[in-house]
Design a protein around this motif. Structure first.
Motif, mmCIF file in Angstrom:
data_model
loop_
_atom_site.group_PDB
_atom_site.id
_atom_site.type_symbol
_atom_site.label_atom_id
_atom_site.label_comp_id
_atom_site.label_asym_id
_atom_site.label_seq_id
_atom_site.Cartn_x
_atom_site.Cartn_y
_atom_site.Cartn_z
ATOM 1 N N ALA A 92 0.674 -1.169 -0.120
ATOM 2 C CA ALA A 92 0.009 0.055 0.043
ATOM 3 C C ALA A 92 0.601 1.230 -0.092
ATOM 4 O O ALA A 92 0.551 2.173 -0.807
ATOM 5 N N LEU A 93 2.014 1.072 0.720
ATOM 6 C CA LEU A 93 2.736 2.389 0.929
ATOM 7 C C LEU A 93 3.584 2.787 -0.453
ATOM 8 O O LEU A 93 3.625 3.788 -1.036
ATOM 9 N N MET A 94 3.861 1.539 -1.056
ATOM 10 C CA MET A 94 4.483 1.774 -2.615
ATOM 11 C C MET A 94 3.696 2.261 -3.414
ATOM 12 O O MET A 94 3.929 2.961 -4.281
ATOM 13 N N LEU A 95 2.315 1.735 -3.241
ATOM 14 C CA LEU A 95 1.487 2.197 -4.185
ATOM 15 C C LEU A 95 1.156 3.744 -4.083
ATOM 16 O O LEU A 95 1.206 4.577 -5.110
ATOM 17 N N PHE A 96 0.950 4.232 -2.821
ATOM 18 C CA PHE A 96 0.784 5.740 -2.494
ATOM 19 C C PHE A 96 1.934 6.496 -3.069
ATOM 20 O O PHE A 96 1.934 7.373 -3.542
ATOM 21 N N ALA A 97 3.340 5.944 -2.765
ATOM 22 C CA ALA A 97 4.524 6.638 -3.437
ATOM 23 C C ALA A 97 4.503 6.924 -4.926
ATOM 24 O O ALA A 97 4.911 7.584 -5.351
ATOM 25 N N GLY A 123 2.229 12.446 -9.655
ATOM 26 C CA GLY A 123 1.525 13.439 -9.592
ATOM 27 C C GLY A 123 0.109 13.369 -9.512
ATOM 28 O O GLY A 123 -0.871 14.180 -9.510
ATOM 29 N N LEU A 124 -0.510 12.074 -9.329
ATOM 30 C CA LEU A 124 -1.876 11.556 -9.289
ATOM 31 C C LEU A 124 -2.443 11.956 -7.881
ATOM 32 O O LEU A 124 -3.649 12.084 -7.785
ATOM 33 N N LEU A 125 -1.570 11.976 -6.868
ATOM 34 C CA LEU A 125 -2.012 12.231 -5.470
ATOM 35 C C LEU A 125 -0.825 13.251 -4.717
ATOM 36 O O LEU A 125 0.193 13.017 -4.858
ATOM 37 N N SER A 126 -1.616 13.964 -3.742
ATOM 38 C CA SER A 126 -0.483 15.019 -3.189
ATOM 39 C C SER A 126 -0.162 14.060 -1.974
ATOM 40 O O SER A 126 -0.687 13.266 -1.428
ATOM 41 N N ARG A 127 1.202 14.631 -1.542
ATOM 42 C CA ARG A 127 1.791 13.799 -0.304
ATOM 43 C C ARG A 127 0.774 13.832 0.876
ATOM 44 O O ARG A 127 0.656 12.869 1.771
ATOM 45 N N VAL A 128 0.106 15.020 1.137
ATOM 46 C CA VAL A 128 -0.789 15.236 2.227
ATOM 47 C C VAL A 128 -1.908 14.144 2.314
ATOM 48 O O VAL A 128 -2.218 13.584 3.187
ATOM 49 N N LEU A 129 -2.807 14.014 1.027
ATOM 50 C CA LEU A 129 -3.814 13.312 0.713
ATOM 51 C C LEU A 129 -3.234 11.673 0.876
ATOM 52 O O LEU A 129 -3.876 10.735 1.502
ATOM 53 N N ALA A 130 -2.001 11.288 0.202
ATOM 54 C CA ALA A 130 -1.517 10.024 0.531
ATOM 55 C C ALA A 130 -1.130 9.684 1.936
ATOM 56 O O ALA A 130 -1.474 8.613 2.237
ATOM 57 N N ALA A 131 -0.521 10.628 2.679
ATOM 58 C CA ALA A 131 -0.273 10.277 4.121
ATOM 59 C C ALA A 131 -1.602 10.131 4.785
ATOM 60 O O ALA A 131 -1.654 9.177 5.731
ATOM 61 N N ALA A 132 -2.412 10.999 4.691
ATOM 62 C CA ALA A 132 -3.822 10.756 5.409
ATOM 63 C C ALA A 132 -4.589 9.519 4.970
ATOM 64 O O ALA A 132 -5.049 8.844 5.974
ATOM 65 N N ALA A 133 -4.388 9.114 3.609
ATOM 66 C CA ALA A 133 -5.221 7.665 3.284
ATOM 67 C C ALA A 133 -4.463 6.913 3.865
ATOM 68 O O ALA A 133 -5.044 5.544 4.293
ATOM 69 N N PHE A 134 -3.226 6.553 3.957
ATOM 70 C CA PHE A 134 -2.434 5.751 4.557
ATOM 71 C C PHE A 134 -2.622 5.377 6.059
ATOM 72 O O PHE A 134 -2.859 4.252 6.522
ATOM 73 N N VAL A 135 -2.944 6.625 6.791
ATOM 74 C CA VAL A 135 -3.056 6.489 8.212
ATOM 75 C C VAL A 135 -4.411 6.032 8.263
ATOM 76 O O VAL A 135 -4.770 5.121 9.084
ATOM 77 N N ALA A 136 -5.447 6.357 7.560
ATOM 78 C CA ALA A 136 -6.819 5.869 7.647
ATOM 79 C C ALA A 136 -6.933 4.565 7.281
ATOM 80 O O ALA A 136 -7.699 3.734 7.944
#
Length: 264
Positions: A222-227, A233-246
């Motif tokens: 999941a983390l590699m996918l968010f990275a 550029g499909l997802l911002s860092r803030v949204l990716a971190a929030a989605a991972f924590v959720a």
């Protein structure tokens, strides 16, 4: 009968001491940081001893200072190298071999190029490598190894700063050709691969016990996918971190649902 070699002239001694003072002032380059000129005050402060030794005419000395009061920004680890290069150029200006009007163009280009290189290699690779390795060693119960690592990195940085200053002062812009051959960009990329391995080691150390390999694999994937989404550029860092924590919060409940369904 051979004549004894004459000692260094006072002019050379004065220049060496002035260069040494300029190098030491590079450590204070960030103290005068401001939102208008960025590091320009620190640069002028570091250049002053060398410029006063090179330009003995007060009028030429003031003109040389004005060449460095404009906006300036670069990575702090490269400040000694840039100061050494600029002092070499100022010697060429004093000797009439370099037109002062060209300095502003090459100064900004060199500073910004080394700034990007410093952000990639130092801030984006080596500092993270040092932090991750130190954390992993401490979590593994090591105490002497992290301390030794920090001391070695600290000494290595001081050697790097002194070496690049000396080479810049001796060779000027020609030293940039040697820096190009160091291939620092690719070395920074290789260190980032090592950092990825250290991050996996860190996860293995802090992952809750008992250790289920499939949970760890799912989290890593999941983390590699968010990275990947962040890099493209499909997802911002803030949204990716929030989605991972959720996802971390929701995953245990989802796991209980799956185990309950399988037990039926």
């Amino acid at each position: 009968m051979m004549k004894e070699s004459s000692p260094a002239s006072p002019r050379e001694d004065t220049l060496v001491m002035a260069y040494l003072r300029s190098f030491m002032r590079c450590y204070m380059a960030g103290a005068g940081f401001n939102t208008r000129g960025m590091q320009n005050i620190g640069l002028v402060y570091a250049m002053q001893p060398g410029l006063s030794a090179i330009h003995t005419d007060p009028k030429k000395y003031r003109a040389a200072l004005k060449r460095y009061v404009r906006h300036f920004q670069s990575h702090p680890f490269w400040m000694p190298c840039l100061v050494g290069i600029f002092l070499n150029v100022e010697k060429a200006v004093a000797a009439g071999r370099f037109p002062p009007a060209m300095l502003s163009k090459v100064k900004d280009t060199t500073a910004y190029t080394l700034s990007a290189l410093g952000d990639s290699v130092f801030a984006g690779s080596l500092l993270i490598f040092w932090a991750l390795l130190t954390i992993c060693l401490l979590l593994s119960g090591q105490t002497a190894a992290p301390l030794t690592l920090g001391i070695c990195f600290f000494i290595g940085l001081q050697v790097f700063r002194a070496y690049t200053f000396a080479c810049g002062a001796r060779q000027g812009f020609r030293f940039l050709e040697r820096l190009k051959r160091w291939d620092l960009i690719n070395w920074g990329r290789r260190i980032k691969y090592v950092n990825a391995g250290l991050l996996l080691w860190l996860w293995a150390l802090i992952w809750p016990r008992p250790f289920d390999w499939w949970e760890w694999l799912a989290g890593t994937g999941a983390l590699m996918l968010f990275a990947r989404f962040v890099r493209t550029g499909l997802l911002s860092r803030v949204l990716a971190a929030a989605a991972f924590v959720a996802g971390i919060e929701v995953f245990p409940r989802f796991e209980q649902m799956i185990r309950g369904f399988l037990s039926l």
